[in-house]
Design a protein around this motif. Structure first.
Motif, PDB file in Angstrom:
ATOM      1  N   TYR A 454       0.831  -1.207   0.000  1.00  0.00           N
ATOM      2  CA  TYR A 454       0.000   0.000   0.000  1.00  0.00           C
ATOM      3  C   TYR A 454       0.869   1.262   0.000  1.00  0.00           C
ATOM      4  O   TYR A 454       0.680   2.168  -0.806  1.00  0.00           O
ATOM      5  N   THR A 457       2.777   1.743  -3.216  1.00  0.00           N
ATOM      6  CA  THR A 457       1.891   1.995  -4.352  1.00  0.00           C
ATOM      7  C   THR A 457       1.370   3.425  -4.342  1.00  0.00           C
ATOM      8  O   THR A 457       1.256   4.051  -5.386  1.00  0.00           O
ATOM      9  N   THR A 458       1.042   3.943  -3.171  1.00  0.00           N
ATOM     10  CA  THR A 458       0.318   5.216  -3.152  1.00  0.00           C
ATOM     11  C   THR A 458       1.122   6.384  -2.595  1.00  0.00           C
ATOM     12  O   THR A 458       0.917   7.506  -2.999  1.00  0.00           O
ATOM     13  N   LEU A 459       2.001   6.141  -1.639  1.00  0.00           N
ATOM     14  CA  LEU A 459       2.590   7.266  -0.907  1.00  0.00           C
ATOM     15  C   LEU A 459       4.035   7.604  -1.249  1.00  0.00           C
ATOM     16  O   LEU A 459       4.583   8.526  -0.643  1.00  0.00           O
TER      17      LEU A 459
ATOM     18  N   LEU B  69      -0.594  11.611   3.091  1.00  0.00           N
ATOM     19  CA  LEU B  69      -1.088  12.027   1.774  1.00  0.00           C
ATOM     20  C   LEU B  69       0.042  11.845   0.762  1.00  0.00           C
ATOM     21  O   LEU B  69       1.189  12.183   1.049  1.00  0.00           O
ATOM     22  N   PRO B  70      -0.279  11.339  -0.412  1.00  0.00           N
ATOM     23  CA  PRO B  70       0.764  11.240  -1.439  1.00  0.00           C
ATOM     24  C   PRO B  70       1.283  12.633  -1.793  1.00  0.00           C
ATOM     25  O   PRO B  70       0.541  13.611  -1.702  1.00  0.00           O
ATOM     26  N   PRO B  71       2.536  12.724  -2.185  1.00  0.00           N
ATOM     27  CA  PRO B  71       3.070  14.042  -2.561  1.00  0.00           C
ATOM     28  C   PRO B  71       2.505  14.524  -3.899  1.00  0.00           C
ATOM     29  O   PRO B  71       1.971  13.734  -4.673  1.00  0.00           O
ATOM     30  N   TYR B 229      -7.741  12.095  -1.739  1.00  0.00           N
ATOM     31  CA  TYR B 229      -7.149  10.933  -1.093  1.00  0.00           C
ATOM     32  C   TYR B 229      -7.769  10.679   0.287  1.00  0.00           C
ATOM     33  O   TYR B 229      -7.609   9.615   0.847  1.00  0.00           O
ATOM     34  N   GLU B 254      -4.483   6.241  -6.730  1.00  0.00           N
ATOM     35  CA  GLU B 254      -3.848   5.854  -5.461  1.00  0.00           C
ATOM     36  C   GLU B 254      -4.865   5.604  -4.350  1.00  0.00           C
ATOM     37  O   GLU B 254      -4.723   4.639  -3.582  1.00  0.00           O
ATOM     38  N   VAL B 255      -5.889   6.448  -4.285  1.00  0.00           N
ATOM     39  CA  VAL B 255      -6.819   6.298  -3.159  1.00  0.00           C
ATOM     40  C   VAL B 255      -7.589   4.982  -3.255  1.00  0.00           C
ATOM     41  O   VAL B 255      -8.033   4.427  -2.255  1.00  0.00           O
ATOM     42  N   HIS B 257      -6.212   2.238  -3.846  1.00  0.00           N
ATOM     43  CA  HIS B 257      -5.379   1.275  -3.121  1.00  0.00           C
ATOM     44  C   HIS B 257      -5.354   1.568  -1.624  1.00  0.00           C
ATOM     45  O   HIS B 257      -4.857   0.775  -0.839  1.00  0.00           O
TER      46      HIS B 257
END
Lengths: 502, 1209
Positions: A454, A457-459, B69-71, B229, B254-255, B257
Motif C-alpha cells: 500500500y 503503491t500510493t505514498l 497524503l501522497p506528494p 485521497y 492511489e486512493v 489502493h
C-alpha cells in the motif's frame, strides 16, 4: 555465480493515465531532430490496440526475438533466412507504413496568404517530402480506441480470446482499454545485440543499459528486425540506428530518466536488480509456462551474504548494493511477485517490469437497461472471487505479461484486490476482521506485506520511487583519462553528430 | 550464449557516449509555468541551451502536506511539456500584423489627416470604407507593420470611440486570470481606467456551476486534489480526470489502493472509467434523474426506515432543512411558498432586517423561534456579531433545538402540489403542517425537510400520490429513473446503499467529482443540485474527503483581495464595468434573433400561462432594469455625455447626478442600450482580445460572431425567429452586420481569433514573461518567469497595454485633455448589503415600485476619468487602496502599512508623488503578494479579526504563527509556497491539512453566504417558485424540436438526398489541447490524429457507411464542420463527440455542403440563456462577476452527420 547490477524500470499499469507526458519528455530531449521524427523511444499504447509500430507483436511478420525448440535458442530472424542474405534484403524490417509518415502543417500560410474570398488554412504536409499529405497514421493512431473493430480487434493478443469475449469487448458490456507505456527493455538476452553484424551494440556492465555505438553502427538494421519490441529505430538522416538510452546522462548524475521523472501518474519506479548472469541461458530455455518463474530465479536477493560477497568480487560498488537493497523494483518483482516482464516468450529477458491493471466489472444489458454484473451478497471488491467478470480478460493480460500463464495474472490481481479490501476495512470500518485476514491468506499475503505494498503503491516520494545509486564516473573515466584533466577539458571537444556512411 | 556486456574498464570505445551527454548538457534552468486556461498550475523547469529554450521538465519540490497524503510531484502533462514547441514554431506571431485592406485605408487617411483620431474617424464613419475592411476579415492579406503604427491605429480608435460613443463601447476579453494574474490585469486595468468593459469568462465558458451560488452562496470552492485521497467513496460525474486533471489523477488511482471505491458516470467509456470499480453509463445529460432516485433511496433508508444520528445533526446544524416554509393556498391548490419571515411573527415584528431573518420550530419551547446566522444578521447595522451558525436565539441567548419534521406531531396533513416536469403535470402529496399566527393571520407552515420528503415521493404513510415502493414508476423512484438514465434499478439501489453506508461509517467521506459533462447542459443547475442533495443528506460537505469537487475551467485566484484592487484599478478609485459575457453575446451577436426564446426550450409549471408569449431577451432586459445583471453599453448614449448633461442641468454632487440619471431613465428620456441593441449607437465598437480565443474556441455561436460582430463570411443558415415573440426590445427588421470597428488580438500564435482580427500584436509566451499563477487543484503559489527574452518583436501583455496606455494618454492630451466625470451603471452586488435589496420581485417600469437606484434598479457611481494621465495611473499603485484596504467575501482588510512599505521598496514618481511602482510585471506581482492575506500572514490575521467582528466567534487563532509570514516573488521562485489559512476562503489548511471547501464553516460555525446562512435545499426566490425550481427537481432535456437549429439543415438533407443522421453533439475537453497548450501544436497533432477527429459509435457509423478515418461533414443551421472520423463502441450511440477547442486555422477543408471553408466546434453551437439564473438582488442571488448569472450552455446541440469524399482545401 556472476553477479551483475541492472537499472530496471517498473510500470504500475493500474496507475497509468495514458497521458503521454513521458513520450513527449523523451522526444523533446532525444529525438526532436531530422531523421528521428518518427522515433518514439518511449511510446504509450492503448490496449487492446495494434501498438506502435503497427502490430509489432506479430512476430510472424517481424521475426523478432528468440526461438527455443526444446534444445537450442536461435534468433527468430536467423531461422528464417541466413543472416548474411538479410544484410542486403530483409523482409522482416518494418517499413514506413508500419510506422507513419511524419507530418506538419503549412502554418506560415496563415501569415502569408494574400487577401482572398475565403479563409486560409494550414494544410498538412509530409515532414519527409514537404508535399501535401493525406494523414493516415501516426505513432498513437488508436489512442483511447477501446471497442474499435479495426484496432482493438486486430491486437495480436486478442487472437487467443474466445470469440464471445472478443465480441463483448466491442460492446458496452465489456468495452475497455488500458495503457501500455513502452521503452527499450534493456534485455539480459538482447536480440538486437546478437543480431548486429558490426558488433556496434553492447550492454553496459555497470547498469545494463543497451546502447548502439553511433560510431560503429554500419546501418545493417539487423537490430531493428531482431528486436521483438521494435525499440531500435533507424535514423534515415544519419544512417545509424538509435534507441532508448535509459537517459544515462541523467542516471549518471542521479536523476531519473526523463520519461520516469515526468510520469505524472507516478506509475514509474526505478531500482537496481542484482542478477546472476550465469543463470541466463537456463532461464530462457524452459517451456512457456515456466518462463516467469525462471526469470524471477535469475534475480538475486540483495541481502544474501553470498550474493553480496560475489557482487563485491565483481566490483559492484557499495552505493549500488545499497540501492539494490532499497530497490522498489526488487520488492515488486521478487518479494511481492506483482511485476512481470513484457512478453517473456520472446526470451530476451526484458528487464523492465509491469504490474498488471485492475479494471471495472462488466455489465449486462437487459431490455436496453445497463446493469452491473454484481453478485447480490454485496462484498467489497468482489472481483477478488470473480476475476472473469473484470472487463480486461485475464487471458489478455496473460498474453502480454506471462506467456499465457493465467495463474500468474490471477495471483497478482487478487493480491492487488486484497490490498484494497484490507485498507477499506481498516480505514472505513476501523477494524480488520477475520474474514479479511482469511482473504489475505487466500491471496498469499499478510498484513505487514499489504501495508508495505500500500505504502509503495500510493505514498512514495520521488527518492522512494527512484532508488538511483551514485555512479562513480571518476573511476570509469580514469582508465583512459585523468579525471582532473577531464574536469578542465569537459565540453571543449568539437561535438559532431554521426553522419550517414561514417 | 555470447557475452553482451561491455565493461566500463574497456572504455575507449565507449567515449562516443559523450554524444548523448553533450545533448543533455544545458546552460540554465528556470522555474516557470503555463499561463492560460489550464488550471493545473504546475511548477516547471525550462531548460535553456545556447540561449534557446530546448525542453522543459517538471519541478518536483512542492512542500509536502500532512503525513499520509501522497506528494504532489510531479505535476505537468503532455500538453504542458509540449509548450516549448510554440516559441520558435512557424505559427508564432513574431511581429505586429494588420489586415492589408485596413492598412491601405489607414495610410491613405493618415495622408489626408495629420491627426490620427481624425484619420480613424474618416474611415469608420464612411460606411463603404468600413464595410470594405470588415468584409476582408479572416480572408488572408495580413501585412507586417511597425509597433508604433499599430499602436497609433489602436489608440486612435480608442480615443475616437470614447469621444463619439462613450468608453463602454470599448470591450475586452481575457479568461482565467488565476493562471497569469499580471497578464490578465494588464488589460483589465487599462480598461478599468478607461471606463471600458471587462468581460467575464467563467459563466460564458459554462464552467460556473450556478448550483454553487444557489446552494452555498459561493462561486465555486473545491478540494485541492490531494484531498481526494481522504475520501472513501468517489463518484466521478461527467468529469474526465485523465483528460482535464492530468497531474491530479494519480490521487484517484492511489486512493483506490487506500481502500476507496470509485464509480464513474459517463455515457462513454472514458479514460477515467478504466480506474472505476463501477462504470455506470448514464445517458447523456440524464444524471439528474439518477441522483434524484439515489436521494429517494437515501431518504427512505437512512431517514425513514432508520435514522443516522450524524446525518440528522448535520442537517439541523448546517442546512436549511429545519427552516419553516409557508404553504400558500389558493383556489388552484396548495403550493410551497416562501420561508416564513421573522417579522411576520408579532414577537419579532420590529427587529432589524426582519424580512431577512428566518425561523425554525424549536422543540423545547414548542414554538417558532429565530436562530442566529441568517442573512439579516450578516448585514446588521445595529446588532452585530450574531452572524454565526450557533443554533441560538440571539435575543434570549437560549440554545434552540430545531425540529426537522412535523410528521410526528402535525397540526394537520395537507395535500400540497408538486411539479412533475417529465410528465408535464402536478402531483398532490400529503405534507405534515402546523399553523402559526402571524401579523397577516394564520398561516400554514412546514419544514424544508418535510417538503423534501414529499418532493422525492418518499412514502411515510401520508396521503397523496406517493409511490408504493421502489418498483413503482413514479417520481423519483429507482424504477422511474430507468427510462431516462438507461440504468437498471438494481444497479442504482446498490450504489445508493453503498453511498449511504460509506458516509455513515466515515462521517461523510463521500466525494462527487463533477465536470463539464454535467455542467454544460441547459439544466445543469438542477443536475448539480441533485448530486449536492446526496452529499448534504450524508453529511459530506465541509468534511475532508467529502463534498462536491467541481472542476471545469474553474479558477482560483488565491490572491483575490489584492489582485482585484490592481486588476480593476480600484487603487485609483475606479469602479470597473464588469459584464457577464453570456448576456453580452446573446444580445449583441444577435443570437437572440434566431430563436423563439425560452418558452420553446425551458420548462415551467404546467398551468402557468403567463410565459407563453415571452422571449429570453425580455427577461434579459428586465434583469438589467431591475439591477440583477450588468449590461454594457449601459445607455443609449455616452455615459460621459450623460454626466455632462447632468452637470449642465445643475447636478453638482454625485447623488444629484445619480438622481438625475434615475429620473431620466424613469421618464424614458434616457434608455438602456439593452433595450435596443441593434441600433448603431448601442453597438460595441472596439474589442481587445488577449490570452484567449474569443472569436474561436470561446465563441459559442461562432458563425453569428462572424456575421454580426465582424461582418464577414459565415456558414450559418438559421432563420430568424424572434419577431413577434419579444415585448421589451426594439426589433429591427434588418439585423446589423459588422458591429465592430476594430478587433485587436494579442497573441503568440495565429489562432482563429488572430486570423479574424484587424490587428495582431505579438505577445510573449509563458516562458518569456514574469507573472503569478494559482489554482484550486493545489494550494501553492507558483511564479512564471522569463527564461529567455520575448522572442522577435513580442512583448509581455503588461508591456503591450503599457504601450497602448502611453499612446492613448498622448492622444488624450489633445482630444480629452481634462478630467471628466463618468456615470457607471452597476447591478446589485453580492457580498454587500445589496443582498437585501429586493425581498420581492417588482418592476419600477410598470409602476409596481419606485425607481430607486441600488434598490429597485441598478446602482450608479460617478467616477472621474483622467485620460491624459491614464498611463501614469496604469504604472503606479494609487493611494485609494492605502486608504480603503483590500476586500474579499465582504471582509475589509486594512493594508496602509504594507502600502507604505511598497513605496519604499519599489518607488515611482508620478506627477510629483511617490507611489509604489507597477511599471514592471514583477513589481505588479510583488504588490499582489504583499497585499493579500493568503501570502501575508499579518493580513490573514486582520482578515480573521474582521470576520470575528461580523460573527462574534473566536477565529484569529487560525492565524497563530502566521503573522510573520510574508512571501515575496523571490520566495516563490525558490520554491512554490503554500497559501495561508484565511477567511477569504473557506477551509482550514493549517499544518499541511488538505484544502476541503467549507471546512471552516463546519468547524468554526461561520455561515455560508446565503439567505439562511446555511446550505440550501430550498430556494424561495420568486423566480425559483415561478419556474418550479424551489425544490430539487428533474426537468427533461430540450430536444431538437425545441432548439430550432436543425430545420433548414433538414431541408438541405431532404433536397440533396444526403445520407445523414441526426445526433447529439457533445464537446468534451480533449486530450491533446486546451489545457496548457492549444490544439495546433504539432507534437499533440502527431500523437493524436493530425486533426480534430469526429468520434462516432460503430453502429451509427455503419448506418452512415462511415469507416474509421473517413471524411465526415457535421452540420446544422448554425454552421458546419468537416474532419475525419474515429469509430469506436466506447462512444454512446446517438451522439457525436468533437473534442473542444478546435481551430479553423489548421487542416480545415471546404465544406461541400455550404461551399466555404468549414468552421469549428463552435460553428455548430449557439447560446441559450436560462432565465431563472438571471435572478438578482436577493441574498445569494445577487450578481458578482464570474460568480452568478446565466451560463453559456452548449451541450444541448443537435447536428446532422454524413460521410463525404475527400474534400478540397
Amino acid at each position: 555465480m556472476n553477479v551483475r547490477a541492472h537499472m530496471s524500470m517498473l510500470f504500475h499499469l493500474d496507475k497509468c493515465i495514458g497521458c503521454h507526458t513521458c513520450s513527449v519528455a523523451c522526444k523533446n530531449l532525444w529525438t526532436d531532430r531530422r531523421g528521428a521524427e518518427y522515433m518514439w523511444w518511449n511510446n504509450v499504447e492503448t490496449r487492446p490496440g495494434t501498438g506502435y509500430p503497427t502490430q509489432w507483436e506479430n512476430q510472424q511478420r517481424f521475426s523478432g526475438g528468440w526461438e527455443w525448440d526444446g534444445k537450442t535458442l536461435r534468433l527468430k530472424l536467423h531461422s528464417k533466412l541466413s543472416g548474411l542474405m538479410k544484410l542486403f534484403y530483409n523482409p522482416a524490417l518494418p517499413e514506413m507504413d508500419d510506422y507513419y509518415e511524419p507530418f506538419t502543417f503549412r502554418y506560415q500560410d496563415l501569415f502569408n496568404a494574400p487577401a482572398g474570398d475565403d479563409q486560409p488554412t494550414a494544410i498538412p504536409v509530409s515532414m519527409i517530402t514537404g508535399e501535401p499529405i493525406d494523414i493516415k497514421s501516426g505513432p498513437n493512431w488508436d489512442d483511447d480506441l477501446g471497442g474499435s473493430n479495426i484496432y482493438a480487434w486486430n491486437d495480436p493478443n486478442m487472437a487467443e480470446l474466445p470469440d464471445v469475449v472478443r465480441q463483448q469487448m466491442m460492446e458496452l458490456e465489456r468495452v475497455v482499454f488500458n495503457y501500455l507505456p513502452r521503452i527499450c527493455n534493456h534485455c539480459l538476452n538482447p536480440a538486437c545485440v546478437a543480431a548486429c553484424p558490426s558488433g556496434a551494440i553492447y550492454k553496459r556492465a555497470e547498469d545494463g543499459i543497451v546502447l548502439v555505438n553511433e560510431n560503429k553502427c554500419r546501418a545493417w538494421r539487423m537490430c531493428v528486425a531482431a528486436c521483438p519490441y521494435k525499440k531500435v529505430y533507424y535514423n534515415w538522416s544519419t544512417g545509424k540506428s538509435e534507441k532508448c538510452i535509459l537517459c544515462f546522462p541523467r542516471l549518471e548524475t542521479g536523476q531519473a530518466p526523463a520519461c520516469a521523472h515526468s510520469c505524472v501518474g507516478r506509475i514509474r519506479y526505478m531500482g537496481v536488480l542484482l542478477y546472476d548472469a550465469e543463470r541466463i541461458p537456463q532461464s530462457v530455455m524452459v517451456p512457456d509456462e515456466q518462463l516467469i518463474e525462471a526469470h524471477r530465479s535469475v534475480i538475486l536477493d540483495p541481502f544474501d551474504p553470498e550474493v553480496l560477497s560475489a557482487a563485491r568480487t565483481n566490483g559492484i560498488e557499495e552505493s549500488w548494493i545499497n540501492a539494490a537493497q532499497n530497490s522498489p523494483a526488487y520488492k515488486f518483482v521478487k518479494i511481492w511477485g506483482l511485476a512481470l516482464p513484457l512478453h517473456p516468450e520472446y526470451r530476451t529477458m526484458a528487464m523492465m517490469y509491469y504490474i498488471p491493471p485492475l479494471s471495472p466489472v462488466v455489465s449486462v444489458v437487459e431490455e436496453d437497461l445497463v446493469r452491473l454484473d454484481l453478485s447480490p451478497d454485496r462484498r467489497d471488491f468482489e472481483l477478488f472471487d470473480r476475476l472473469d467478470a473484470a472487463r480486461l480478460p485475464v487471458m489478455y493480460l496473460a498474453s502480454l505479461f506471462s506467456a499465457g500463464n493465467e495463474a500468474v495474472i490471477r495471483g497478482i490481481l487478487r493480491k492487488l484486490l486484497a490490498v484494497r479490501t484490507y485498507m477499506r476495512r481498516k480505514t472505513v470500518d476501523g477494524v480488520v476482521d477475520n474474514q479479511t485476514l482469511a482473504l489475505l491468506a487466500e491471496a498469499g499475503t499478510y498484513p505487514a506485506e499489504v501495508e508495505a505494498i500500500y505504502r509503495l503503491t500510493t505514498l512514495p516520494t520521488m527518492p522512494e520511487r527512484f532508488a538511483i545509486p551514485q555512479y562513480h564516473r571518476e573511476t570509469a573515466l580514469e582508465s583512459w583519462k585523468d579525471p582532473l584533466a577531464h574536469k578542465g577539458d569537459s565540453g571543449f571537444g568539437y561535438v559532431q553528430a554521426p553522419l550517414r556512411g561514417e | 550464449m555470447k557475452k553482451w556486456t561491455k565493461e566500463t574498464t574497456a572504455p575507449v570505445e565507449r567515449r562516443w557516449e559523450e554524444f548523448y551527454r553533450n545533448r543533455f548538457q544545458h546552460d540554465k534552468r528556470v522555474r516557470t509555468t503555463h499561463g492560460v486556461n489550464c488550471t493545473g498550475s504546475c511548477s516547471w523547469e525550462v531548460f535553456v541551451k545556447d540561449g534557446i529554450v530546448t525542453w522543459e521538465l517538471q519541478a518536483t519540490d512542492y512542500p509536502t502536506l500532512e503525513d499520509g497524503l501522497p506528494p504532489y510531484e510531479p505535476r505537468g502533462c503532455q500538453r504542458g511539456i509540449s509548450f516549448s514547441w510554440y516559441l520558435y514554431s512557424p505559427i508564432r506571431v513574431k511581429y505586429p500584423y494588420a489586415r492589408g485592406k485596413l492598412l491601405d485605408l489607414w495610410r491613405e487617411a493618415r495622408q489626408a489627416h495629420a491627426d490620427p483620431v481624425e484619420a480613424w474617424q474618416s474611415i469608420v464613419n464612411d460606411p463603404l470604407k468600413r464595410t470594405a475592411f470588415q468584409q476582408a476579415r479572416g480572408k488572408g492579406g495580413f501585412r507586417r507593420v511597425r509597433w508604433d503604427e499599430a499602436l497609433e491605429i489602436i489608440s486612435a480608435s480608442v480615443i475616437h470611440t470614447v469621444k463619439q460613443h462613450g468608453p463602454d463601447r470599448v470591450i475586452g476579453f481575457s479568461p482565467i486570470p488565476a493562471m497569469s494574474q499580471v497578464s490578465y490585469a494588464s488589460g483589465s486595468r487599462f480598461l478599468s481606467l478607461l471606463g471600458g468593459v471587462v468581460m467575464s469568462f467563467y459563466d460564458w465558458y459554462c464552467d460556473l456551476p450556478p448550483a454553487s451560488p444557489e446552494v452555498w452562496g459561493e462561486q465555486t470552492d473545491v478540494h485541492e486534489s490531494a484531498d481526494w485521497y481522504n475520501s472513501r467513496f468517489i463518484a466521478v460525474v461527467g468529469a474526465n480526470l485523465n483528460m482535464t486533471r492530468t497531474p491530479d489523477t494519480h490521487f484517484i488511482s492511489e486512493v483506490r489502493h487506500a481502500g476507496a471505491k470509485l464509480t464513474v458516470f459517463s455515457p462513454d467509456f472514458s479514460q477515467v472509467a478504466k480506474y472505476a470499480d463501477y462504470w455506470i453509463p448514464v445517458n447523456p445529460g440524464q444524471d439528474t434523474a439518477y441522483w434524484m432516485a439515489v436521494n429517494h433511496v437515501l431518504l427512505k433508508e437512512f431517514y425513514v426506515d432508520r435514522q443516522v444520528p450524524y446525518f440528522v445533526e448535520y442537517l439541523k446544524q448546517y442546512t436549511d432543512m429545519p427552516f419553516l416554509i409557508q404553504i400558500d393556498e389558493s383556489e388552484a391548490g396548495a403550493k410551497p411558498g416562501r420561508y416564513l419571515r421573522a417579522n411576520q411573527l408579532p414577537v419579532y415584528r420590529d427587529i432589524e432586517n426582519g424580512d431577512w431573518k428566518l425561523l425554525v420550530w424549536d422543540a423545547r419551547s414548542g414554538e417558532p423561534r429565530m436562530p442566529q446566522g441568517t442573512i439579516g444578521f450578516r448585514w446588521a447595522k445595529q446588532e452585530q456579531g450574531k452572524w454565526n451558525l450557533q443554533m441560538r436565539d440571539p435575543l434570549t441567548a437560549e440554545d434552540l433545538s430545531p425540529e426537522l419534521s412535523f410528521a410526528g406531531a402535525p397540526d394537520d396533513i395537507h395535500l400540497v402540489e408538486f411539479d412533475d416536469f417529465a410528465e408535464g403535470k402536478t402531483i398532490k402529496r400529503g405534507v405534515p403542517v402546523r399553523y402559526v399566527q402571524t401579523e397577516q393571520g394564520r398561516v400554514m407552515v412546514t419544514t424544508v425537510f418535510d417538503l423534501l420528503m414529499a418532493q422525492f415521493g418518499v412514502p411515510r404513510g401520508l396521503p397523496g400520490e406517493y409511490a408504493a415502493g421502489y418498483d413503482e414508476d413514479a417520481p423519483y423512484t429507482p424504477a422511474w429513473q430507468e427510462k431516462y438514465t438507461g440504468i437498471h434499478r438494481d444497479t442504482l439501489l446498490r450504489f445508493a446503499r453503498e453511498w449511504g453506508e460509506n458516509a455513515e461509517k466515515t462521517n461523510g467521506k463521500n466525494l462527487i467529482i463533477i465536470g463539464a459533462g454535467a455542467n454544460h447542459w441547459y439544466h445543469n443547475n438542477l443536475l448539480y443540485r441533485s448530486g449536492i442533495v446526496a452529499l448534504m443528506l450524508t453529511g459530506s460537505v465541509g468534511v475532508n474527503g467529502g463534498g462536491l469537487a467541481h472542476y471545469v475551467g474553474q479558477e482560483k485566484l488565491a490572491n483575490q483581495a489584492s489582485w482585484s484592487a490592481v486588476a480593476f484599478a480600484q487603487d485609483w478609485g475606479k469602479v470597473p464595468r464588469q459584464q457577464n459575457t453570456p448576456s453580452f453575446h446573446y444580445v449583441h451577436s444577435d443570437q437572440w434573433r434566431y430563436e423563439r426564446g425560452y418558452t420553446a426550450y425551458d420548462c415551467f409549471p404546467e398551468q402557468d400561462d403567463r410565459k407563453t408569449r415571452e422571449h429570453t431577451i425580455d427577461m434579459q432586459v428586465r434583469a438589467v432594469r431591475r439591477g440583477w445583471l450588468p449590461f454594457f453599453p449601459q445607455f443609449d448614449r455616452s455615459s460621459l455625455e450623460v454626466a455632462k448633461d447632468a452637470a449642465a442641468s445643475g447636478a453638482a454632487t454625485d447623488s444629484e447626478m445619480i438622481a438625475y440619471v434615475a429620473g431620466k431613465l424613469k421618464n424614458g428620456e434616457l434608455g438602456f442600450a439593452v433595450e435596443d441593441p441593434d441600433a448603431p449607437q448601442n453597438w460595441p465598437r472596439v474589442w481587445f482580445i488577449w490570452r484567449g480565443n474569443a472569436i474561436g474556441t470561446s465563441a459559442k455561436g461562432h458563425e453569428f460572431f462572424l456575421r454580426h460582430y465582424l461582418g464577414t463570411h459565415n456558414n450559418a443558415i438559421a432563420p430568424e425567429m424572434a419577431e413577434g415573440y419579444t415585448n421589451e426590445i426594439v426589433y429591427h427588421e434588418q439585423a446589423p452586420e459588422g458591429k465592430l470597428d476594430l478587433v485587436v488580438d494579442m497573441n503568440f500564435r495565429m489562432d482563429t481569433s488572430a486570423l479574424y482580427s484587424d490587428i495582431v500584436l505579438p505577445a510573449a509566451t509563458w516562458y518569456e514573461k514574469d507573472d503569478l499563477n494559482t489554482t484550486d487543484l493545489h494550494s501553492y503559489i507558483n511564479p512564471m518567469q522569463a527564461a529567455v527574452a520575448p522572442a522577435w518583436e513580442s512583448k509581455s501583455d503588461w508591456d503591450i497595454y503599457k504601450a497602448i496606455a502611453q499612446k492613448v494618454s498622448e492622444l488624450a492630451k489633445i482630444h480629452l485633455p481634462d478630467p471628466m466625470r463618468d456615470v457607471v451603471m452597476l447591478p446589485l452586488q453580492h457580498d454587500t448589503p445589496d443582498e437585501l435589496a429586493q425581498p420581492s420581485v417588482l418592476d419600477w417600469k410598470t409602476g409596481e415600485v419606485d425607481a430607486v437606484p441600488g434598490k429597485s434598479m441598478p446602482k450608479f457611481r460617478v467616477i472621474t476619468r483622467d485620460y491624459a494621465h491614464l498611463y501614469e495611473q496604469m504604472t503606479s499603485l494609487g493611494c485609494e487602496v492605502e486608504k480603503n484596504g483590500v476586500s474579499a467575501h465582504g471582509l475589509n482588510i486594512s493594508i496602509g502599512d504594507e502600502y507604505r512599505r511598497l513605496v519604499q521598496r519599489q518607488p515611482r514618481s508620478v506627477n510629483g508623488q511617490v507611489l509604489p511602482s507597477l511599471f514592471e510585471a514583477r513589481e505588479v506581482a510583488e504588490v499582489i503578494l504583499a497585499l493579500d492575506p493568503v501570502s501575508n500572514g499579518e493580513l490573514a490575521f486582520r482578515a480573521f479579526e474582521a470576520e470575528e467582528h461580523k460573527t462574534g466567534l473566536d477565529l484569529s487563532d487560525l492565524a497563530d504563527g502566521l503573522r510573520d509570514v510574508r512571501y515575496s516573488f523571490a520566495d516563490i521562485i525558490a520554491q512554490p509556497r503554500r497559501v495561508l489559512t484565511t477567511p477569504t476562503w473557506s477551509a482550514v489548511i493549517n499544518k499541511g491539512r488538505a484544502y476541503t471547501p467549507y471546512s471552516m464553516n463546519v468547524e468554526r460555525l461561520i455561515p455560508w453566504r446565503t439567505l439562511t446562512g446555511r446550505q440550501h435545499f430550498y430556494l424561495d426566490h420568486e423566480g425559483y417558485l415561478d419556474w418550479g425550481e424551489h425544490l430539487p427537481t428533474y426537468k427533461p432535456r430540450p430536444d431538437h424540436l425545441m432548439l430550432d437549429e436543425t430545420q433548414e439543415s433538414l431541408a438541405e438533407v431532404k433536397e440533396g438526398l444526403l445520407w445523414s443522421k441526426m445526433l447529439n453533439l457533445i464537446t468534451p475537453h480533449g486530450k491533446w489541447s486546451i489545457h496548457s497548450t492549444y490544439s495546433e501544436n504539432n507534437r499533440m497533432m502527431t500523437l493524436s490524429r493530425g486533426g480534430y477527429p469526429i468520434w462516432l459509435n460503430d453502429k451509427d457509423a455503419a448506418e452512415l457507411f462511415i469507416d474509421d478515418n473517413d471524411w465526415v461533414e457535421v452540420f446544422n443551421d448554425n454552421g458546419v464542420f468537416v474532419q475525419r472520423a474515429i469509430v469506436s463502441s466506447r462512444i454512446p450511440p446517438g451522439t457525436v463527440f468533437i473534442y473542444h477547442a478546435t481551430e479553423r486555422t489548421v487542416g480545415i477543408p471546404i465544406s461541400p455542403q455550404r461551399g466555404k471553408r468549414a468552421g469549428m466546434n463552435n460553428s455548430l453551437t449557439r447560446v441559450r440563456l436560462k432565465p431563472v439564473l438571471m435572478s438578482g438582488g436577493y441574498a445569494q442571488f445577487t450578481y458578482a462577476f464570474n460568480y452568478w448569472g446565466p451560463t453559456g450552455v452548449n451541450r444541448d446541440t443537435y447536428v446532422f452527420v454524413r460521410r463525404i469524399d475527400k474534400p478540397d482545401y
